[in-house]
Structures are given as C-alpha cells and as structure tokens.
Design an enzyme around this catalytic site. Structure first.
Site, PDB file in Angstrom:
ATOM      1  N   SER A   1       0.827  -1.205   0.000  1.00 21.55           N
ATOM      2  CA  SER A   1       0.000   0.000   0.000  1.00 21.55           C
ATOM      3  C   SER A   1       0.855   1.247   0.000  1.00 21.55           C
ATOM      4  CB  SER A   1      -0.837   0.063   1.275  1.00 21.55           C
ATOM      5  OG  SER A   1      -1.543  -1.105   1.459  1.00 21.55           O
TER       6      SER A   1
ATOM      7  N   HIS B   1      -1.815  -3.000  -6.926  1.00 22.88           N
ATOM      8  CA  HIS B   1      -2.438  -2.616  -5.670  1.00 22.88           C
ATOM      9  C   HIS B   1      -3.961  -2.757  -5.746  1.00 22.88           C
ATOM     10  CE1 HIS B   1      -3.323   0.566  -2.416  1.00 22.88           C
ATOM     11  NE2 HIS B   1      -3.116  -0.599  -1.860  1.00 22.88           N
TER      12      HIS B   1
ATOM     13  N   GLU C   1      -4.390  -0.490  -9.009  1.00 28.26           N
ATOM     14  CA  GLU C   1      -3.334   0.425  -9.438  1.00 28.26           C
ATOM     15  C   GLU C   1      -2.173  -0.444  -9.936  1.00 28.26           C
ATOM     16  OE1 GLU C   1      -3.821   4.283  -6.537  1.00 28.26           O
ATOM     17  OE2 GLU C   1      -3.019   2.479  -5.626  1.00 28.26           O
TER      18      GLU C   1
ATOM     19  N   ASN D   1      -3.960   5.934  -1.883  1.00 29.04           N
ATOM     20  CA  ASN D   1      -3.547   6.158  -0.492  1.00 29.04           C
ATOM     21  C   ASN D   1      -2.898   7.524  -0.266  1.00 29.04           C
ATOM     22  OD1 ASN D   1      -4.631   3.905   0.656  1.00 29.04           O
ATOM     23  ND2 ASN D   1      -2.830   2.638   0.307  1.00 29.04           N
TER      24      ASN D   1
HETATM   25  N1  3HC Z   1     -17.849 -10.688  -1.047  1.00 25.41           N
HETATM   26  C1  3HC Z   1     -19.036 -10.743  -1.689  1.00 25.41           C
HETATM   27  N2  3HC Z   1     -20.052  -9.927  -1.410  1.00 25.41           N
HETATM   28  C2  3HC Z   1     -19.889  -9.029  -0.418  1.00 25.41           C
HETATM   29  C3  3HC Z   1     -18.683  -8.920   0.305  1.00 25.41           C
HETATM   30  C4  3HC Z   1     -17.620  -9.793  -0.051  1.00 25.41           C
HETATM   31  N3  3HC Z   1     -16.437  -9.772   0.543  1.00 25.41           N
HETATM   32  N4  3HC Z   1     -18.814  -7.923   1.216  1.00 25.41           N
HETATM   33  C5  3HC Z   1     -20.039  -7.426   1.077  1.00 25.41           C
HETATM   34  N5  3HC Z   1     -20.707  -8.087   0.095  1.00 25.41           N
HETATM   35  C6  3HC Z   1     -22.034  -7.849  -0.398  1.00 25.41           C
HETATM   36  C7  3HC Z   1     -23.035  -7.775   0.751  1.00 25.41           C
HETATM   37  O1  3HC Z   1     -23.512  -9.049   1.081  1.00 25.41           O
HETATM   38  C8  3HC Z   1     -24.142  -6.920   0.173  1.00 25.41           C
HETATM   39  O2  3HC Z   1     -25.015  -7.712  -0.584  1.00 25.41           O
HETATM   40  P1  3HC Z   1     -26.583  -7.317  -0.707  1.00 25.41           P
HETATM   41  O3  3HC Z   1     -26.602  -6.038  -1.489  1.00 25.41           O
HETATM   42  O4  3HC Z   1     -27.153  -8.477  -1.447  1.00 25.41           O
HETATM   43  O5  3HC Z   1     -27.045  -7.186   0.706  1.00 25.41           O
HETATM   44  C9  3HC Z   1     -23.405  -5.992  -0.785  1.00 25.41           C
HETATM   45  O6  3HC Z   1     -22.111  -6.558  -1.009  1.00 25.41           O
HETATM   46  C10 3HC Z   1     -23.267  -4.632  -0.209  1.00 25.41           C
HETATM   47  O7  3HC Z   1     -22.663  -4.766   1.058  1.00 25.41           O
HETATM   48  P2  3HC Z   1     -23.201  -4.050   2.358  1.00 25.41           P
HETATM   49  O8  3HC Z   1     -24.696  -3.939   2.319  1.00 25.41           O
HETATM   50  O9  3HC Z   1     -22.569  -4.712   3.530  1.00 25.41           O
HETATM   51  O10 3HC Z   1     -22.575  -2.625   2.352  1.00 25.41           O
HETATM   52  P3  3HC Z   1     -22.399  -1.531   1.235  1.00 25.41           P
HETATM   53  O11 3HC Z   1     -23.591  -1.372   0.371  1.00 25.41           O
HETATM   54  O12 3HC Z   1     -21.891  -0.364   1.991  1.00 25.41           O
HETATM   55  O13 3HC Z   1     -21.230  -2.054   0.286  1.00 25.41           O
HETATM   56  C11 3HC Z   1     -18.868  -1.825   0.144  1.00 25.41           C
HETATM   57  C12 3HC Z   1     -20.051  -2.516   0.814  1.00 25.41           C
HETATM   58  C13 3HC Z   1     -18.786  -2.254  -1.323  1.00 25.41           C
HETATM   59  C14 3HC Z   1     -17.646  -2.299   0.889  1.00 25.41           C
HETATM   60  C15 3HC Z   1     -19.069  -0.276   0.180  1.00 25.41           C
HETATM   61  O14 3HC Z   1     -19.442   0.128   1.482  1.00 25.41           O
HETATM   62  C16 3HC Z   1     -17.831   0.474  -0.192  1.00 25.41           C
HETATM   63  O15 3HC Z   1     -17.516   0.638  -1.346  1.00 25.41           O
HETATM   64  N6  3HC Z   1     -17.084   0.972   0.836  1.00 25.41           N
HETATM   65  C17 3HC Z   1     -15.845   1.673   0.643  1.00 25.41           C
HETATM   66  C18 3HC Z   1     -14.716   0.684   0.581  1.00 25.41           C
HETATM   67  C19 3HC Z   1     -13.431   1.336   0.271  1.00 25.41           C
HETATM   68  O16 3HC Z   1     -13.276   2.549   0.219  1.00 25.41           O
HETATM   69  N7  3HC Z   1     -12.410   0.508   0.080  1.00 25.41           N
HETATM   70  C20 3HC Z   1     -11.064   0.969  -0.166  1.00 25.41           C
HETATM   71  C21 3HC Z   1     -10.284   0.905   1.095  1.00 25.41           C
HETATM   72  S1  3HC Z   1      -8.645   1.487   0.887  1.00 25.41           S
HETATM   73  C22 3HC Z   1      -7.766   0.139   0.461  1.00 25.41           C
HETATM   74  O17 3HC Z   1      -8.240  -0.971   0.417  1.00 25.41           O
HETATM   75  C23 3HC Z   1      -6.323   0.378   0.144  1.00 25.41           C
HETATM   76  C24 3HC Z   1      -5.418  -0.222   1.156  1.00 25.41           C
HETATM   77  O18 3HC Z   1      -4.103  -0.080   0.705  1.00 25.41           O
HETATM   78  C25 3HC Z   1      -5.533   0.471   2.496  1.00 25.41           C
END
Ligand code: 3HC
Length: 295
Positions: free
Chosen positions: A120, A141, A153, A191
């Site tokens: 990251s 990434h 990325e 990031n």
């Molecule tokens: N696999 C399959 N399906 C999944 C899952 C997984 N791992 N996690 C969640 N789901 C499904 C849920 O079951 C749900 O299904 P449904 O619509 O049938 O109920 C659907 O996805 C939506 O999940 P939630 O209802 O729990 O929640 P959201 O609508 O908020 O969606 C999310 C979840 C896609 C994670 C959304 O909240 C999101 O985009 N969040 C931001 C995440 C983000 O910013 N990530 C980047 C982080 S930074 C990074 O990773 C970089 C590192 O270097 C730090």
C-alpha cells in the site's frame, strides 16, 4: 508474450485471500502460500462465504463457484510458487519480510515470471532492487474488499520493462478489474489522498469535533461516500493504517501522514477493526455498536 496461467499469492490475510479469490474466479490456477494451514483454513472459509454471496445474488453459478474453489491450492513452502507465471505478494507491510520472500523465489522462478507486490505504501523499487528481475517487477495494488472493489493500481518502477507493464495491466483486466497506471511514489494515487483523510477523521475524534457515528454520517450523507471514514478504518484495519501512515510519514515527512496518538493507542489495545472484532465499532453484534473509548 508468455501467457499467464498459474497465479501465486504470498500471504492470505484480508488482501491475499481476496486476491486469490478473484484470480481463481477469473479462471487461473491459484497457489496460495502462508505460514500455517490454520491461516489458510480461515482464509478459505472467508472465500467460500464471499463466493456464496455472489451465487446468492446470481453473479456466479454454483458450478462456477465450485470450479473456482477447485482452482485454489495451498502450500507453506514459498519455493512451490516458482511454477507460477505471476506471483502477487500481500504480506505485512515489512520490507525485510517481503524481500526475504522475493529473494527465496527469485532464483527458482522461470525468467518470464512477473513479481507483483500489493504493497500500500512501500516503494516497489526497493523490492525490485532486491531481486535480479527489476525489469519484471511491478506493483499491483488491490482495494478492500477485493472481490467487490473494481480498481487495481498498476505501478511501474524506473526499471519495469514496457512488456512487463503491459502484461501486468492485461492481467489486472483479466481479473474483471479496472486498472489505472500509477507512478512508484509511496501511496500511489489512492492512499496518497485517502490516508490523510482517514487520519484527519481520527484527529477530528481526538479533538471532539463530533461523535464517531456523526463523523461517519456527515461524510456519507454530505459527500455521498459509501461508508464513513471511521467505518472504513475498521474495514481496512487500524493496524494496517498505522503501518501505512508510518511508512508514508517517513517518506514524505509531512504532518498530514503522521499517525495520530489515538490510532496508535487503539492498535496497542488490539482495537484493529473488523478483523479483531472491535475498532471504532463492536462487530460482535448486528448492527455493530459504538465502542466507548476512554478519551
Ligand atoms: N464478497 C461478496 N459480497 C460481499 C462482500 C464480499 N467480501 N462484502 C459485502 N458483500 C455484499 C453484501 O452481502 C451486500 O449484498 P446485498 O446487497 O445483497 O445485501 C453488498 O455486497 C453490499 O454490502 P453491504 O450492504 O454490507 O454494504 P455496502 O452497500 O456499503 O457495500 C462496500 C459494501 C462495497 C464495501 C461499500 O461500502 C464500499 O464501497 N465501501 C468503501 C470501501 C473502500 O473505500 N475501500 C477501499 C479501502 S482502501 C484500500 O483498500 C487500500 C489499502 O491499501 C488500504
């Protein structure tokens, strides 16, 4: 161009297991390496759960899920990954640890094999330089949760060859993801912008600007973000964020990357977020409830 058939994944924590899942689901024979079978058992259970959700939603058939699971194998021997055409590393943000693994593989892997780090915040060049395949080394990434987030990325270092970059870019696309090209600066694109935002949210908690749920609500409803910054910190992992912030602060010496004391104290207390059951919120109940922090 040598075709990529076999994918190796070093590490099966949150990110490694997600990477292994998408590689297997995309049709690649995927060999995962971690230090114990217990870790793999937990990772595999998470992969099965995630694939089951895709089947439930009609995004995968049961037969596709079964085929993906069949393509996943596990080993504790790093050298076994020498037969893979690309190796993606997703172990802890520790350069020495990463380089020890790369060096173990470098002499054994085929000349055409690409090494790719999911770091990251570390500089990819610092890993490439530890091997004799600087021209075949890239950053790939991924974002958490890997099965859902479309972005990768693709990071080119000063020594990455054009052919390696093109192969890595095509590989990212073949996983059903949207690749973007990024330079080898600490934090790449996402990031570089996201980490100061997350750290500022912690500073807002420290300064009593608003409550944890209200900070989250404000950014969700005011900016249309899918989740608030403190919920996102719990998802990414406070320990992971702390390590990334330390690396970026060391690199840039800019205050905005300095990990706030509250983050450090929560990590010391084991409040690492979802993966440890508790962070800013307690995930042992549904819906998660606020953790009372003594601040
Ligand atoms: N696999 C399959 N399906 C999944 C899952 C997984 N791992 N996690 C969640 N789901 C499904 C849920 O079951 C749900 O299904 P449904 O619509 O049938 O109920 C659907 O996805 C939506 O999940 P939630 O209802 O729990 O929640 P959201 O609508 O908020 O969606 C999310 C979840 C896609 C994670 C959304 O909240 C999101 O985009 N969040 C931001 C995440 C983000 O910013 N990530 C980047 C982080 S930074 C990074 O990773 C970089 C590192 O270097 C730090």
């Amino acid at each position: 161009m040598t075709e990529i058939k076999g994918v190796g994944v070093l590490g099966c924590g949150l990110m490694g297991s997600g990477i292994a899942q998408v590689a297997a689901a995309a049709g690649y024979d995927t060999l995962v390496r971690d230090v114990s079978r217990d870790i793999w058992d937990r990772a595999r259970a998470g992969i099965e759960k995630s694939l089951a959700k895709f089947v439930e939603k009609g995004k995968l058939t049961a037969a596709q899920r079964d085929a993906a699971l069949k393509r996943l194998t596990f080993t504790t021997t790093t050298g076994d990954l020498a037969r893979c055409d690309i190796v993606v590393e997703a172990v802890t943000e520790d350069l020495e640890l990463k380089n020890a693994l790369w060096q173990e593989l470098d002499g054994r892997s085929a000349p055409a094999t690409i090494f790719a780090s999911n770091t990251s915040s570390l500089t990819i060049a610092a890993m490439a330089a530890a091997t004799r395949r600087g021209d075949r080394f890239v950053g790939l990434h991924f974002f958490n949760p890997v099965p859902l987030m479309p972005l990768i990325e693709v990071v080119r270092t000063v020594t990455t060859s054009e052919e390696t970059f093109r192969r890595a870019f095509a590989f990212a696309k073949s996983l059903g993801k949207e690749p973007v090209a990024a330079k080898d600066n600490s934090g790449f694109i996402v990031n570089l912008l996201l980490v100061p935002y997350l750290l500022d949210a912690i500073r807002a908690v420290e300064h009593g600007v608003a409550s944890v749920p209200d900070i989250d609500k404000a950014m969700q409803l005011g900016c249309g973000y899918p989740m608030g910054p403190l919920t996102l910190l719990d998802l990414v992992g406070l320990d992971t964020t702390y390590r990334i912030a330390e690396i970026m602060f060391t690199e840039y010496r800019e205050q905005r990357y300095a990990p706030p004391p509250l983050l450090k104290h929560m990590v010391i207390a084991g409040l690492n977020g979802r993966k440890s059951g508790k962070g800013f919120y307690d995930y042992s109940v549904d819906p998660p409830k606020l953790v009372a922090l003594g601040i």
